[in-house]
Design an enzyme around this catalytic site. Structure first.
Site, PDB file in Angstrom:
ATOM      1  N   ASN A  19      -4.521  -3.745  -2.425  1.00 22.33           N
ATOM      2  CA  ASN A  19      -5.878  -3.094  -1.201  1.00 22.33           C
ATOM      3  C   ASN A  19      -6.366  -4.703  -2.097  1.00 22.33           C
ATOM      4  O   ASN A  19      -6.429  -4.345  -3.448  1.00 22.33           O
ATOM      5  CB  ASN A  19      -6.027  -1.692  -1.941  1.00 22.33           C
ATOM      6  CG  ASN A  19      -7.095  -1.856  -2.477  1.00 22.33           C
ATOM      7  OD1 ASN A  19      -7.872  -2.389  -1.400  1.00 22.33           O
ATOM      8  ND2 ASN A  19      -7.702  -0.707  -2.779  1.00 22.33           N
ATOM      9  N   LYS A  66      -9.533  -4.387  -2.569  1.00 18.16           N
ATOM     10  CA  LYS A  66     -11.022  -3.705  -2.986  1.00 18.16           C
ATOM     11  C   LYS A  66     -12.113  -4.851  -2.633  1.00 18.16           C
ATOM     12  O   LYS A  66     -11.771  -5.395  -1.260  1.00 18.16           O
ATOM     13  CB  LYS A  66     -10.908  -3.945  -4.697  1.00 18.16           C
ATOM     14  CG  LYS A  66      -9.128  -3.153  -5.057  1.00 18.16           C
ATOM     15  CD  LYS A  66      -9.420  -2.687  -6.571  1.00 18.16           C
ATOM     16  CE  LYS A  66      -8.264  -1.688  -6.598  1.00 18.16           C
ATOM     17  NZ  LYS A  66      -7.674  -1.043  -7.500  1.00 18.16           N
ATOM     18  N   HIS A 104      -9.793   7.055  -1.509  1.00 15.29           N
ATOM     19  CA  HIS A 104      -9.758   6.233  -2.952  1.00 15.29           C
ATOM     20  C   HIS A 104     -10.092   6.028  -4.113  1.00 15.29           C
ATOM     21  O   HIS A 104     -11.716   7.328  -3.857  1.00 15.29           O
ATOM     22  CB  HIS A 104     -10.108   4.651  -2.830  1.00 15.29           C
ATOM     23  CG  HIS A 104      -9.661   3.994  -3.785  1.00 15.29           C
ATOM     24  ND1 HIS A 104      -9.940   3.714  -4.995  1.00 15.29           N
ATOM     25  CD2 HIS A 104      -8.399   3.089  -3.812  1.00 15.29           C
ATOM     26  CE1 HIS A 104      -8.842   3.038  -5.496  1.00 15.29           C
ATOM     27  NE2 HIS A 104      -7.619   2.633  -4.990  1.00 15.29           N
ATOM     28  N   GLU A 117     -11.911   5.301  -6.297  1.00 14.62           N
ATOM     29  CA  GLU A 117     -12.577   4.736  -7.024  1.00 14.62           C
ATOM     30  C   GLU A 117     -14.026   4.821  -5.721  1.00 14.62           C
ATOM     31  O   GLU A 117     -15.347   5.142  -6.193  1.00 14.62           O
ATOM     32  CB  GLU A 117     -13.371   3.141  -6.609  1.00 14.62           C
ATOM     33  CG  GLU A 117     -11.742   2.744  -7.808  1.00 14.62           C
ATOM     34  CD  GLU A 117     -11.237   1.038  -7.037  1.00 14.62           C
ATOM     35  OE1 GLU A 117     -11.761  -0.061  -6.050  1.00 14.62           O
ATOM     36  OE2 GLU A 117      -9.674   1.652  -7.997  1.00 14.62           O
ATOM     37  N   GLU A 154      -2.196   8.112  -6.219  1.00 12.44           N
ATOM     38  CA  GLU A 154      -2.251   7.899  -7.134  1.00 12.44           C
ATOM     39  C   GLU A 154      -2.788   7.513  -8.331  1.00 12.44           C
ATOM     40  O   GLU A 154      -4.667   8.417  -8.490  1.00 12.44           O
ATOM     41  CB  GLU A 154      -3.598   6.235  -6.311  1.00 12.44           C
ATOM     42  CG  GLU A 154      -3.316   6.025  -5.358  1.00 12.44           C
ATOM     43  CD  GLU A 154      -3.767   4.529  -5.441  1.00 12.44           C
ATOM     44  OE1 GLU A 154      -3.412   3.045  -5.526  1.00 12.44           O
ATOM     45  OE2 GLU A 154      -4.533   4.665  -5.345  1.00 12.44           O
ATOM     46  N   GLY A 174      -5.966   0.181 -12.556  1.00 12.60           N
ATOM     47  CA  GLY A 174      -6.325  -1.036 -12.716  1.00 12.60           C
ATOM     48  C   GLY A 174      -6.324  -0.858 -14.648  1.00 12.60           C
ATOM     49  O   GLY A 174      -7.409  -1.423 -15.086  1.00 12.60           O
ATOM     50  N   SER A 187      -1.760   0.380 -11.681  1.00 12.94           N
ATOM     51  CA  SER A 187      -1.433  -0.507 -11.623  1.00 12.94           C
ATOM     52  C   SER A 187       0.469  -1.258 -12.024  1.00 12.94           C
ATOM     53  O   SER A 187       0.978  -1.060 -12.825  1.00 12.94           O
ATOM     54  CB  SER A 187      -1.028  -0.624 -13.366  1.00 12.94           C
ATOM     55  OG  SER A 187      -2.854  -0.110 -14.538  1.00 12.94           O
TER      56      SER A 187
HETATM   57  C1  PEP Z   1      -5.670   0.698  -6.272  1.00 14.14           C
HETATM   58  O1  PEP Z   1      -5.837   0.324  -5.779  1.00 14.14           O
HETATM   59  O2  PEP Z   1      -5.199   1.908  -5.070  1.00 14.14           O
HETATM   60  C2  PEP Z   1      -4.802   0.920  -7.169  1.00 14.14           C
HETATM   61  C3  PEP Z   1      -3.660   0.988  -6.890  1.00 14.14           C
HETATM   62  O3  PEP Z   1      -5.085  -0.712  -8.006  1.00 14.14           O
HETATM   63  P1  PEP Z   1      -4.545  -1.058  -8.959  1.00 14.14           P
HETATM   64  O4  PEP Z   1      -2.862  -1.796  -8.645  1.00 14.14           O
HETATM   65  O5  PEP Z   1      -5.280  -2.380  -9.526  1.00 14.14           O
HETATM   66  O6  PEP Z   1      -4.047  -0.293 -10.479  1.00 14.14           O
END
Ligand code: PEP
Length: 247
Positions: free
Chosen positions: A10, A12, A95, A97, A165, A171, A208
């Site tokens: 992803n 983003k 997601h 975010e 998640e 992040g 992460s």
């Molecule tokens: C994500 O974008 O869903 C994600 C898990 O990001 P990160 O790996 O940066 O935590």
């Protein structure tokens, strides 16, 4: 050989468009194991370029969102039909975010899921996750799943991917323990198998994941793959992650 792990990248909104072509070319030159299905999800404007550069590679294309309808007066939105026509095969929905910054509700995600599933060949990647570590994940996950999957039926040929998640791990560099991942995956899989055939759903983990901690996930049998954000913008780290989950 059948694919046994799904690894979603992803990107983003992290990559400037000007830098997309060289990174896409790097990705397209990587020889990933045939037992891994890589799904690359760049932002909307990068999708046509990605579709072109990746057309000869085994990498599948994903979008980070889609509209709640196939056509109509939805300013700023992108139709799932057009995404499919562009070569997109997977759509991330819900997601954290988008839930946080754009106030996406379970009801809206449910509408988007229906619009995506109405397009033959598109597979949704539904994101769910608890906000505060250890604070009743079962109630939160089941509420999100029930809301997003309301009245959803899958045809025999259809399937869905659910990404667990935990918001506190996205992040942030905070890493889940194996038992936290296992518990959440078993809860989610249990919920899904009450509605769909076991083969119609897969549950992956995101939050992460990086080149260093990715090996932790390979022995957790319930994890069908990973959703990688930040570390997916570095092709070397991403390849290491893909290798680590298989070793
Ligand atoms: C994500 O974008 O869903 C994600 C898990 O990001 P990160 O790996 O940066 O935590």
């Amino acid at each position: 050989m059948s694919t046994n792990k799904i690894i979603v990248a992803n990107w983003k909104m992290k990559l400037p468009y000007k830098k997309a072509a060289p990174l896409l070319k790097k990705f397209s030159s990587i020889k990933f194991s045939p037992t891994v299905q890589v799904i690359l999800c760049p932002d909307f404007i990068t999708l046509p370029l990605a579709s072109n550069i990746l057309k000869k590679s085994k990498i599948k294309l994903g979008a980070q969102d889609a509209a709640l309808a196939d056509r109509g007066a939805y300013t700023g939105e992108v139709s799932p039909v057009d995404l499919k026509d562009l070569g997109v095969a997977y759509i991330i929905l819900g997601h954290s975010e988008r839930r946080e910054y754009l106030a996406e509700s379970d009801a809206l995600i449910n509408q988007k899921l229906k619009a995506v599933l109405a397009v033959k060949g598109l597979i949704p990647i539904l994101c769910v996750g608890d906000k505060v570590r250890g604070k009743n994940p079962k109630t939160i996950l089941f509420k999100q799943l029930a809301g997003a999957l309301k009245d959803i039926k899958l045809a025999p040929s259809q399937s869905i991917i659910v990404a667990y998640e935990p918001v506190w791990a996205i992040g942030t560099g905070r890493v889940v323990t194996n038992s936290e991942v296992t518990l959440a995956h078993l809860l989610i899989k249990g919920f899904l198998t009450k509605r769909f055939k076991p083969s119609q759903s897969r549950v992956i983990y995101g939050g992460s994941v990086d080149a260093k901690n990715s090996a932790n996930f390979r022995d957790i049998l319930v994890v069908n793959g990973l959703l990688v954000g930040g570390s997916s913008l570095n092709s070397k780290d991403f390849l290491t992650i893909c290798r680590n989950v298989l070793k």
